[in-house]
Design an enzyme around this catalytic site. Structure first.
Site, short mmCIF file in Angstrom:
data_model
loop_
_atom_site.label_atom_id
_atom_site.label_comp_id
_atom_site.label_asym_id
_atom_site.label_seq_id
_atom_site.Cartn_x
_atom_site.Cartn_y
_atom_site.Cartn_z
CG HIS A 122 -1.90 0.97 1.41
ND1 HIS A 122 -1.64 2.25 1.84
CD2 HIS A 122 -3.23 0.91 1.20
CE1 HIS A 122 -2.77 2.93 1.89
NE2 HIS A 122 -3.75 2.13 1.50
CG ASP A 199 0.38 -2.65 5.98
OD1 ASP A 199 -0.58 -2.85 6.75
OD2 ASP A 199 0.32 -1.93 4.97
CE LYS A 225 -7.28 -0.10 6.23
NZ LYS A 225 -8.03 0.26 5.03
CB CYS A 363 -3.87 3.25 -1.53
SG CYS A 363 -4.99 4.60 -1.26
N1 PMP Z 1 -1.87 -0.84 4.50
C1 PMP Z 1 -2.82 -1.55 3.89
C2 PMP Z 1 -2.50 -2.92 3.36
C3 PMP Z 1 -4.10 -1.01 3.78
O1 PMP Z 1 -5.06 -1.71 3.17
C4 PMP Z 1 -4.36 0.27 4.32
C5 PMP Z 1 -5.72 0.92 4.21
N2 PMP Z 1 -6.33 0.82 2.97
C6 PMP Z 1 -3.32 0.96 4.94
C7 PMP Z 1 -2.09 0.37 5.01
C8 PMP Z 1 -3.51 2.31 5.52
O2 PMP Z 1 -4.38 2.28 6.60
P1 PMP Z 1 -4.89 3.64 7.28
O3 PMP Z 1 -5.39 4.49 6.15
O4 PMP Z 1 -5.98 3.20 8.20
O5 PMP Z 1 -3.73 4.26 7.98
#
Ligand code: PMP
Length: 406
Positions: A122, A199, A225, A363
């Site tokens: 991400h 992550d 999440k 993303c």
């Molecule tokens: N890493 C992964 C694999 C994600 O799916 C996400 C959220 N889409 C994030 C990081 C970032 O999370 P947050 O926006 O809650 O900080």
């Protein structure tokens, strides 16, 4: 067996309609819904007990402080950390990764050093490392992904060098659904003296996460999440490392004594928690973990795996549909494109039928480009999704494609 109807009844939003249809929520990778008990617990603290934590001697402050620290202990047990000192509350996964990039970076990353990320990360597990590399004069390296959406581990021995300081990888890809062999990567990284950051944003809600078993040095996730509140997250770090790292942000709470000449810092984990924490959000995290435990992580994992297989099976019958990510070890996330139909148009036409999916680069632009597209459709499942919803998705998708292709 899960009683799916009583489980769904705990999520009031699942009863609503969207565009005249019952909501089919398949965007759980972006954020899950929250059960009423999490919101009610937070409302109880806002309305009946609220007072700032770790400061006052008065009753309500002590009550909120106890609840905040009980939540920390809940998180510790949830990820099998050895001590609550290793649990730092943050604003989310992104904030946790940035904390490590800044603090670990300042302590340990020097010109000529290397940071290794993977091609399936991400943006929030890429950009903080790019920024660190620019600041420190280090080099960002990338472990590629295979055509079926696995890490190309054959290149790991080449990419790990004595200059590698940190390896950052996701446990479960938010695009491919791939579950990565973190322990194997951690063992290889440790052998060259590098540390590993995981992550776990897409893992903690789907799989048991055991930091001791994974032997990771850092692990970050977001509460929103995993059925908890927005704006709160967790960073786990091994105490031996956290002790050697400087604070990232300065302010109240993270200090022991402040003089204009010199300030001394608080113990772990408070050294990394400057300012008033989102203590009511943190209490919500504890409640979300209690909720997950009440269902049972093994049940959740098994149910989501069978739902994922069913969804892949149904979707594979759609003419022109191409999956992105077909690793044998995967779950809960399915991304695809369909020949002759733009993902954005598919998403819009599904929404008109009450079905929420994600479209775009998720993303993870380097990854979607690796698969030759700028945009995909993503279906991401949670424990409360049903077989009927997968049938509704299939029918709605076929209807959408009929409209788009004529
Ligand atoms: N890493 C992964 C694999 C994600 O799916 C996400 C959220 N889409 C994030 C990081 C970032 O999370 P947050 O926006 O809650 O900080």
């Amino acid at each position: 067996m899960l009683d799916i109807q009583s489980l769904r009844a705990q999520f009031p939003v699942l009863r609503r309609r969207v565009n005249g249809h019952p909501l089919v929520y398949l965007d759980n990778g972006a954020t899950t819904q929250r059960p009423a008990r999490v919101v009610n617990k937070m409302a109880e603290y806002y309305l009946r007990h609220n007072a700032n934590v770790h400061r006052g001697v008065h009753h309500l402050s002590a009550l909120c402080t106890d609840a905040n620290e009980r939540a920390r202990e809940r998180v510790r047990a949830f990820i099998n950390a050895s001590s609550a000192e290793e649990i730092i509350f943050t604003a989310g996964t992104t904030a946790g990764i940035n904390l490590v990039a800044n603090s670990f970076g300042e302590a340990f990353v020097r010109p000529g050093d290397e940071i290794l990320v993977t091609e399936m990360e991400h943006h929030s597990n890429i950009v903080p490392w790019q920024m660190l590399c620019r600041r420190a004069g280090a080099t960002l390296k990338v472990l590629p992904v295979t055509d079926d959406g696995r890490l190309d581990l054959s290149l790991l021995p080449v990419l790990l060098t004595p200059r590698t300081r940190l390896v950052a990888l996701t446990r479960l890809s938010n695009v491919l659904g791939t579950i990565n062999p973190v322990r194997l990567v951690a063992d290889a990284a440790h052998a060259v003296g590098a540390v590993v950051l995981v992550d776990a944003a897409q893992a903690v809600q789907h799989l048991p996460v055991d930091v001791a078993g994974l032997d990771c040095d850092f692990l970050a996730f977001s509460a929103h999440k995993m059925y908890g509140p927005t704006g709160v997250g967790v960073l786990y770090g091994k105490k031996s490392l956290l002790d050697k790292m400087p604070p990232w942000q300065g302010g109240g709470e993270m200090v022991r004594d402040v003089r204009f000449e010199e300030t001394t810092y608080n113990d772990l984990p408070f050294k990394f928690e400057a300012g008033t924490p989102d203590f009511i959000g943190i209490i919500g995290v504890g409640e979300a973990i209690d909720f997950i435990d009440s269902v049972g992580m093994e049940e959740i994992t098994a149910r989501e795996r069978s739902l994922t297989l069913l969804a892949r099976d149904r979707l594979s019958t759609v003419p022109g549909l191409r999956f992105h990510g077909e690793a044998p070890e995967s779950s809960s996330v399915i991304s695809f494109t369909v020949e002759g139909a733009h993902p954005f148009d598919i998403g819009t036409l599904l929404d008109r039928q009450g079905i929420a999916v994600r479209t775009g680069h998720m993303c993870a632009a380097p990854l979607t480009r690796r698969f030759g597209v700028e945009s995909m459709v993503r279906v991401s499942l949670a424990m409360y999704n049903t077989e009927e919803e997968i049938d509704l998705l299939l029918r709605a998708l076929l209807r959408a494609l009929l409209m788009l292709r004529g």
